[in-house]
Scaffold this motif. Sequence first.
Motif, PDB file in Angstrom:
ATOM      1  N   SER A   1       0.812  -1.213   0.000  1.00  0.00           N
ATOM      2  CA  SER A   1       0.000   0.000   0.000  1.00  0.00           C
ATOM      3  C   SER A   1       0.850   1.270   0.000  1.00  0.00           C
ATOM      4  CB  SER A   1      -0.925   0.006   1.222  1.00  0.00           C
ATOM      5  OG  SER A   1      -1.629   1.244   1.302  1.00  0.00           O
ATOM      6  N   CYS A   2       0.385   2.250  -0.775  1.00  0.00           N
ATOM      7  CA  CYS A   2       1.051   3.554  -0.808  1.00  0.00           C
ATOM      8  C   CYS A   2       0.457   4.508   0.225  1.00  0.00           C
ATOM      9  CB  CYS A   2       0.910   4.192  -2.190  1.00  0.00           C
ATOM     10  SG  CYS A   2       1.625   3.211  -3.515  1.00  0.00           S
ATOM     11  N   SER A   3      -0.668   4.125   0.825  1.00  0.00           N
ATOM     12  CA  SER A   3      -1.329   4.976   1.819  1.00  0.00           C
ATOM     13  C   SER A   3      -1.195   4.365   3.207  1.00  0.00           C
ATOM     14  CB  SER A   3      -2.807   5.167   1.454  1.00  0.00           C
ATOM     15  OG  SER A   3      -3.435   3.917   1.255  1.00  0.00           O
ATOM     16  N   SER A   4      -1.660   5.104   4.207  1.00  0.00           N
ATOM     17  CA  SER A   4      -1.534   4.657   5.591  1.00  0.00           C
ATOM     18  C   SER A   4      -2.343   3.382   5.832  1.00  0.00           C
ATOM     19  CB  SER A   4      -2.019   5.759   6.541  1.00  0.00           C
ATOM     20  OG  SER A   4      -2.060   5.279   7.869  1.00  0.00           O
ATOM     21  N   THR A   5      -1.733   2.444   6.541  1.00  0.00           N
ATOM     22  CA  THR A   5      -2.407   1.179   6.872  1.00  0.00           C
ATOM     23  C   THR A   5      -2.673   1.080   8.373  1.00  0.00           C
ATOM     24  OG1 THR A   5      -0.264   0.047   7.082  1.00  0.00           O
ATOM     25  CG2 THR A   5      -1.333  -0.009   4.920  1.00  0.00           C
ATOM     26  N   TYR A   6      -2.674   2.209   9.051  1.00  0.00           N
ATOM     27  CA  TYR A   6      -2.818   2.197  10.511  1.00  0.00           C
ATOM     28  C   TYR A   6      -4.138   1.548  10.938  1.00  0.00           C
ATOM     29  CZ  TYR A   6      -3.482   3.878  15.292  1.00  0.00           C
ATOM     30  OH  TYR A   6      -3.721   3.937  16.639  1.00  0.00           O
ATOM     31  N   VAL A   7      -5.240   1.966  10.322  1.00  0.00           N
ATOM     32  CA  VAL A   7      -6.556   1.410  10.692  1.00  0.00           C
ATOM     33  C   VAL A   7      -6.599  -0.080  10.390  1.00  0.00           C
ATOM     34  CG1 VAL A   7      -9.043   1.522  10.282  1.00  0.00           C
ATOM     35  CG2 VAL A   7      -7.700   3.633  10.321  1.00  0.00           C
ATOM     36  N   ASN A   8      -6.039  -0.478   9.258  1.00  0.00           N
ATOM     37  CA  ASN A   8      -6.005  -1.899   8.891  1.00  0.00           C
ATOM     38  C   ASN A   8      -5.249  -2.714   9.939  1.00  0.00           C
ATOM     39  OD1 ASN A   8      -6.043  -0.136   6.376  1.00  0.00           O
ATOM     40  ND2 ASN A   8      -6.686  -2.103   5.536  1.00  0.00           N
ATOM     41  N   ASN A   9      -4.098  -2.176  10.370  1.00  0.00           N
ATOM     42  CA  ASN A   9      -3.291  -2.880  11.368  1.00  0.00           C
ATOM     43  C   ASN A   9      -4.015  -3.004  12.704  1.00  0.00           C
ATOM     44  OD1 ASN A   9      -0.996  -3.368   9.744  1.00  0.00           O
ATOM     45  ND2 ASN A   9      -0.292  -1.269  10.043  1.00  0.00           N
ATOM     46  N   VAL A  10      -4.728  -1.944  13.092  1.00  0.00           N
ATOM     47  CA  VAL A  10      -5.478  -1.978  14.346  1.00  0.00           C
ATOM     48  C   VAL A  10      -6.591  -3.021  14.275  1.00  0.00           C
ATOM     49  CG1 VAL A  10      -7.072  -0.678  15.827  1.00  0.00           C
ATOM     50  CG2 VAL A  10      -4.969   0.407  15.009  1.00  0.00           C
ATOM     51  N   MET A  11      -7.344  -3.030  13.176  1.00  0.00           N
ATOM     52  CA  MET A  11      -8.451  -3.983  13.037  1.00  0.00           C
ATOM     53  C   MET A  11      -7.944  -5.418  12.929  1.00  0.00           C
ATOM     54  SD  MET A  11     -11.055  -2.184  13.415  1.00  0.00           S
ATOM     55  CE  MET A  11     -12.247  -3.497  13.125  1.00  0.00           C
ATOM     56  N   THR A  12      -6.800  -5.595  12.279  1.00  0.00           N
ATOM     57  CA  THR A  12      -6.209  -6.935  12.187  1.00  0.00           C
ATOM     58  C   THR A  12      -5.781  -7.431  13.562  1.00  0.00           C
ATOM     59  OG1 THR A  12      -5.424  -6.499   9.941  1.00  0.00           O
ATOM     60  CG2 THR A  12      -4.392  -8.322  11.127  1.00  0.00           C
ATOM     61  N   THR A  13      -5.198  -6.532  14.359  1.00  0.00           N
ATOM     62  CA  THR A  13      -4.779  -6.896  15.719  1.00  0.00           C
ATOM     63  C   THR A  13      -5.980  -7.264  16.582  1.00  0.00           C
ATOM     64  OG1 THR A  13      -2.873  -5.412  15.563  1.00  0.00           O
ATOM     65  CG2 THR A  13      -3.553  -6.099  17.770  1.00  0.00           C
ATOM     66  N   LEU A  14      -7.062  -6.491  16.455  1.00  0.00           N
ATOM     67  CA  LEU A  14      -8.286  -6.781  17.223  1.00  0.00           C
ATOM     68  C   LEU A  14      -8.884  -8.121  16.802  1.00  0.00           C
ATOM     69  CD1 LEU A  14     -10.018  -3.259  17.265  1.00  0.00           C
ATOM     70  CD2 LEU A  14      -8.876  -4.414  19.176  1.00  0.00           C
ATOM     71  N   ALA A  15      -8.892  -8.383  15.503  1.00  0.00           N
ATOM     72  CA  ALA A  15      -9.429  -9.657  15.010  1.00  0.00           C
ATOM     73  C   ALA A  15      -8.579 -10.827  15.494  1.00  0.00           C
ATOM     74  CB  ALA A  15      -9.498  -9.650  13.485  1.00  0.00           C
ATOM     75  N   ASP A  16      -7.252 -10.653  15.460  1.00  0.00           N
ATOM     76  CA  ASP A  16      -6.355 -11.707  15.953  1.00  0.00           C
ATOM     77  C   ASP A  16      -6.575 -11.961  17.443  1.00  0.00           C
ATOM     78  OD1 ASP A  16      -5.259 -12.057  13.488  1.00  0.00           O
ATOM     79  OD2 ASP A  16      -3.460 -10.866  13.870  1.00  0.00           O
ATOM     80  N   ALA A  17      -6.791 -10.873  18.193  1.00  0.00           N
ATOM     81  CA  ALA A  17      -7.017 -11.016  19.638  1.00  0.00           C
ATOM     82  C   ALA A  17      -8.298 -11.798  19.905  1.00  0.00           C
ATOM     83  CB  ALA A  17      -7.096  -9.640  20.293  1.00  0.00           C
ATOM     84  N   PHE A  18      -9.326 -11.573  19.067  1.00  0.00           N
ATOM     85  CA  PHE A  18     -10.606 -12.265  19.265  1.00  0.00           C
ATOM     86  C   PHE A  18     -10.528 -13.727  18.821  1.00  0.00           C
ATOM     87  CE2 PHE A  18     -14.779 -13.613  17.581  1.00  0.00           C
ATOM     88  CZ  PHE A  18     -15.520 -13.554  18.757  1.00  0.00           C
ATOM     89  N   TYR A  19     -10.092 -13.949  17.577  1.00  0.00           N
ATOM     90  CA  TYR A  19     -10.110 -15.298  17.023  1.00  0.00           C
ATOM     91  C   TYR A  19      -8.976 -16.181  17.559  1.00  0.00           C
ATOM     92  CZ  TYR A  19     -13.673 -13.795  13.728  1.00  0.00           C
ATOM     93  OH  TYR A  19     -14.842 -13.331  13.171  1.00  0.00           O
ATOM     94  N   ASP A  20      -7.800 -15.574  17.771  1.00  0.00           N
ATOM     95  CA  ASP A  20      -6.665 -16.369  18.239  1.00  0.00           C
ATOM     96  C   ASP A  20      -6.558 -16.399  19.762  1.00  0.00           C
ATOM     97  OD1 ASP A  20      -6.190 -16.473  15.564  1.00  0.00           O
ATOM     98  OD2 ASP A  20      -4.568 -15.009  15.572  1.00  0.00           O
TER      99      ASP A  20
END
Length: 308
Positions: free
Chosen positions: A186-205
């Motif tokens: 990505s050429c743009s900020s991925t901050y929100v994506n990283n936060v949501m991925t971390t939250l999803a990992d915390a829930f599912y994993d």
Amino acid sequence: MSNHTAVTEFILQGFSEHPEYHIFLFCCFLSLYCVALTGNVLIIVAISFSPGLHTPMYFFLFNLATMDIICTSAIMPKTLEGLMIEKSSISFGGCMAQLYFLTWALSSELLLLTVMAYDRYAAICHPLHYNTMMNKAFCSVLAAGVWVICAFNSSIHTGLTVRLNFCGPNVITHFFCEIPPLLRLSCSSTYVNNVMTTLADAFYDGFDFLMIIVSYGFIISSILKMRSSKGKQKAFSTCSSHLIVVCMYYTAVFYAYISPMSGYSAEKSKLVGVLYTMVSPTLNPLIYTLRNKEVKAALRKVFLFFRN
């Protein structure tokens, strides 16, 4: 950004760094795909046409087999194509579709394993109230909840990925479209994506795995209190298949996301990708049939029916 051209397709690196193994990998992956499809379809057919298997445990197994088919079918055709041609490309829309269905299937499987652990908890720890606790309506709500929650989760991640700007390199260092390698392009900020991925990992994993551990803590405690050795053996046998599948899935998940190795590793991600998109869907039907007399009996009836 204005000097760059928007990416309209991606190149899947796949296993291009090892061209000498392409034929071998193609044969292995094709075999795994055929076995996975055949095994899971047979489980679905056996459960559908066998009234004796119309119980909560097999209802959830039916859903797991369906998820396995979606999971492996989302990536295998493109992976096999990539092993036969020099450069495997995938359109932007095709990549996002692959990402959506794969995320949906994998998250659904992890959440369903938690539901199946609760089902085993209810059966062993509360046998007299099992039919009431796991009635048909409640089981339907649980299964529908798994599909809907995980479809919503996948929609969020796919939507967040679609809004990103891809204007530079377009080579995905994987054999399918996955969030980590896409974010790196990505050429743009991925901050929100990283936060949501971390939250999803915390829930599912994290949360899901904790719930499974708690359920099996109560299950093991109840089994140890049983006086009959035959009762203990039967209780353990009803949980063994599920426990093997749980260990198989979470070993891959922990190795991929919770290992001490820092940073994203393409080679490690590919190895784990093979485990949870090809090996697990292939082994699940074998694990549940080879260790289950009821499923084997139902499959024999299905074979006899089609032969006649």
